[in-house]
Design a protein around this motif. Structure first.
Motif, PDB file in Angstrom:
ATOM      1  N   PRO A 135       0.834  -1.205   0.000  1.00  0.00           N
ATOM      2  CA  PRO A 135       0.000   0.000   0.000  1.00  0.00           C
ATOM      3  C   PRO A 135       0.866   1.252   0.000  1.00  0.00           C
ATOM      4  O   PRO A 135       1.951   1.269   0.564  1.00  0.00           O
ATOM      5  CB  PRO A 135      -0.799  -0.120   1.298  1.00  0.00           C
ATOM      6  N   SER A 136       0.382   2.276  -0.660  1.00  0.00           N
ATOM      7  CA  SER A 136       1.125   3.532  -0.704  1.00  0.00           C
ATOM      8  C   SER A 136       1.032   4.226   0.655  1.00  0.00           C
ATOM      9  O   SER A 136       0.018   4.119   1.337  1.00  0.00           O
ATOM     10  CB  SER A 136       0.581   4.435  -1.807  1.00  0.00           C
ATOM     11  N   PRO A 137       2.069   4.944   1.048  1.00  0.00           N
ATOM     12  CA  PRO A 137       2.044   5.614   2.352  1.00  0.00           C
ATOM     13  C   PRO A 137       1.097   6.813   2.397  1.00  0.00           C
ATOM     14  O   PRO A 137       0.672   7.221   3.467  1.00  0.00           O
ATOM     15  CB  PRO A 137       3.491   6.045   2.574  1.00  0.00           C
ATOM     16  N   ALA A 138       0.769   7.361   1.241  1.00  0.00           N
ATOM     17  CA  ALA A 138      -0.121   8.529   1.185  1.00  0.00           C
ATOM     18  C   ALA A 138      -1.216   8.260   0.158  1.00  0.00           C
ATOM     19  O   ALA A 138      -1.045   7.430  -0.731  1.00  0.00           O
ATOM     20  CB  ALA A 138       0.671   9.767   0.784  1.00  0.00           C
ATOM     21  N   PRO A 139      -2.340   8.941   0.287  1.00  0.00           N
ATOM     22  CA  PRO A 139      -3.408   8.757  -0.712  1.00  0.00           C
ATOM     23  C   PRO A 139      -2.926   9.152  -2.107  1.00  0.00           C
ATOM     24  O   PRO A 139      -2.120  10.071  -2.262  1.00  0.00           O
ATOM     25  CB  PRO A 139      -4.516   9.712  -0.243  1.00  0.00           C
ATOM     26  N   GLU A 140      -3.418   8.437  -3.103  1.00  0.00           N
ATOM     27  CA  GLU A 140      -3.046   8.719  -4.486  1.00  0.00           C
ATOM     28  C   GLU A 140      -4.220   9.326  -5.214  1.00  0.00           C
ATOM     29  O   GLU A 140      -5.362   8.981  -4.955  1.00  0.00           O
ATOM     30  CB  GLU A 140      -2.606   7.439  -5.189  1.00  0.00           C
ATOM     31  N   LYS A 141      -3.902  10.230  -6.142  1.00  0.00           N
ATOM     32  CA  LYS A 141      -4.926  10.813  -6.993  1.00  0.00           C
ATOM     33  C   LYS A 141      -4.666  10.376  -8.423  1.00  0.00           C
ATOM     34  O   LYS A 141      -3.805  10.938  -9.097  1.00  0.00           O
ATOM     35  CB  LYS A 141      -4.905  12.340  -6.897  1.00  0.00           C
ATOM     36  N   PRO A 142      -5.388   9.357  -8.870  1.00  0.00           N
ATOM     37  CA  PRO A 142      -5.154   8.893 -10.231  1.00  0.00           C
ATOM     38  C   PRO A 142      -5.728   9.862 -11.257  1.00  0.00           C
ATOM     39  O   PRO A 142      -6.722  10.533 -11.006  1.00  0.00           O
ATOM     40  CB  PRO A 142      -5.902   7.560 -10.275  1.00  0.00           C
ATOM     41  N   THR A 143      -5.070   9.927 -12.396  1.00  0.00           N
ATOM     42  CA  THR A 143      -5.589  10.729 -13.496  1.00  0.00           C
ATOM     43  C   THR A 143      -5.745   9.825 -14.713  1.00  0.00           C
ATOM     44  O   THR A 143      -4.982   8.871 -14.892  1.00  0.00           O
ATOM     45  CB  THR A 143      -4.641  11.895 -13.849  1.00  0.00           C
ATOM     46  N   ILE A 144      -6.728  10.116 -15.507  1.00  0.00           N
ATOM     47  CA  ILE A 144      -6.971   9.338 -16.714  1.00  0.00           C
ATOM     48  C   ILE A 144      -5.775   9.440 -17.651  1.00  0.00           C
ATOM     49  O   ILE A 144      -5.358   8.447 -18.253  1.00  0.00           O
ATOM     50  CB  ILE A 144      -8.261   9.821 -17.414  1.00  0.00           C
ATOM     51  N   PHE A 145      -5.189  10.628 -17.741  1.00  0.00           N
ATOM     52  CA  PHE A 145      -4.049  10.822 -18.635  1.00  0.00           C
ATOM     53  C   PHE A 145      -2.887   9.913 -18.257  1.00  0.00           C
ATOM     54  O   PHE A 145      -2.269   9.283 -19.119  1.00  0.00           O
ATOM     55  CB  PHE A 145      -3.604  12.288 -18.638  1.00  0.00           C
ATOM     56  N   SER A 146      -2.574   9.837 -16.957  1.00  0.00           N
ATOM     57  CA  SER A 146      -1.437   9.002 -16.551  1.00  0.00           C
ATOM     58  C   SER A 146      -1.716   7.524 -16.813  1.00  0.00           C
ATOM     59  O   SER A 146      -0.825   6.790 -17.254  1.00  0.00           O
ATOM     60  CB  SER A 146      -1.100   9.234 -15.073  1.00  0.00           C
ATOM     61  N   LEU A 147      -2.944   7.081 -16.559  1.00  0.00           N
ATOM     62  CA  LEU A 147      -3.285   5.683 -16.829  1.00  0.00           C
ATOM     63  C   LEU A 147      -3.218   5.372 -18.325  1.00  0.00           C
ATOM     64  O   LEU A 147      -2.663   4.349 -18.730  1.00  0.00           O
ATOM     65  CB  LEU A 147      -4.679   5.360 -16.297  1.00  0.00           C
ATOM     66  N   LEU A 148      -3.779   6.253 -19.140  1.00  0.00           N
ATOM     67  CA  LEU A 148      -3.787   6.003 -20.584  1.00  0.00           C
ATOM     68  C   LEU A 148      -2.390   6.096 -21.190  1.00  0.00           C
ATOM     69  O   LEU A 148      -2.032   5.276 -22.043  1.00  0.00           O
ATOM     70  CB  LEU A 148      -4.732   6.982 -21.280  1.00  0.00           C
TER      71      LEU A 148
END
Length: 164
Positions: A135-148
């Motif tokens: 698990p990541s130590p801090a919350p993550e904010k995913p973005t569509i651009f980074s995933l794509l």
């Protein structure tokens, strides 16, 4: 002594300042604030009103179950991220490889092969459910651009290796 309306007002003021508010409570007087908060947590032994107004109900004393829930939810997020990245990358690989075979090399592909390809590709997805992620130590904010963009890159790499 804090009145129920005051608790709800504190939650509303913090929310108006753009904060994500979590509230713990155990009694009927906490129910309005638990309902108002983004994350309402009824502690162990809470009344039915507090349980009904909350999002999370703790079944053990203390706040350690919250930490456990956060860690486990981050693990679930990492598994879902892995699934999405693999699924998108595999789609880029398969579509580009099949397009290359069909349009450039003028090959015909049997429907049976495409069905087998889809089934065998889905079998590889089973392992992601048992992936041992950290698990990541801090919350993550995913973005569509980074995933794509990452999926397109990985799909291109996978296709390159398929051609070799």
């Amino acid at each position: 002594q804090v009145m129920p309306k005051d608790k709800q007002e504190v939650v509303a003021v913090l929310q108006n300042r753009g904060m994500v508010v979590g509230m713990t409570g155990d009694g009927v007087n906490d129910a309005p604030a638990l309902k108002q908060a983004q994350i309402g947590i009824a502690v162990e032994g809470a009344t039915d009103a507090a349980r009904g107004a909350s999002d999370i109900i703790l079944t053990e004393p203390g706040l350690s179950p919250i930490f456990t829930a956060v860690v486990e939810s981050r693990r679930i997020y990492m598994r879902l991220r892995s699934y999405v990245l693999y699924r998108l990358s595999a789609t880029v690989q398969i579509v580009s490889l099949l397009s290359l075979l069909i349009f450039i090399y003028d090959q015909s592909i049997s429907a049976l092969y495409i069905i087998l390809l889809a089934l065998l590709n889905d079998i590889t997805m089973i392992m992601i459910a048992y992936d041992n992620v950290s698990p990541s130590p801090a919350p993550e904010k995913p973005t569509i651009f980074s995933l794509l963009s990452l999926s397109a890159f990985l799909g291109g790499v996978m296709m390159t290796f398929s051609l070799m």
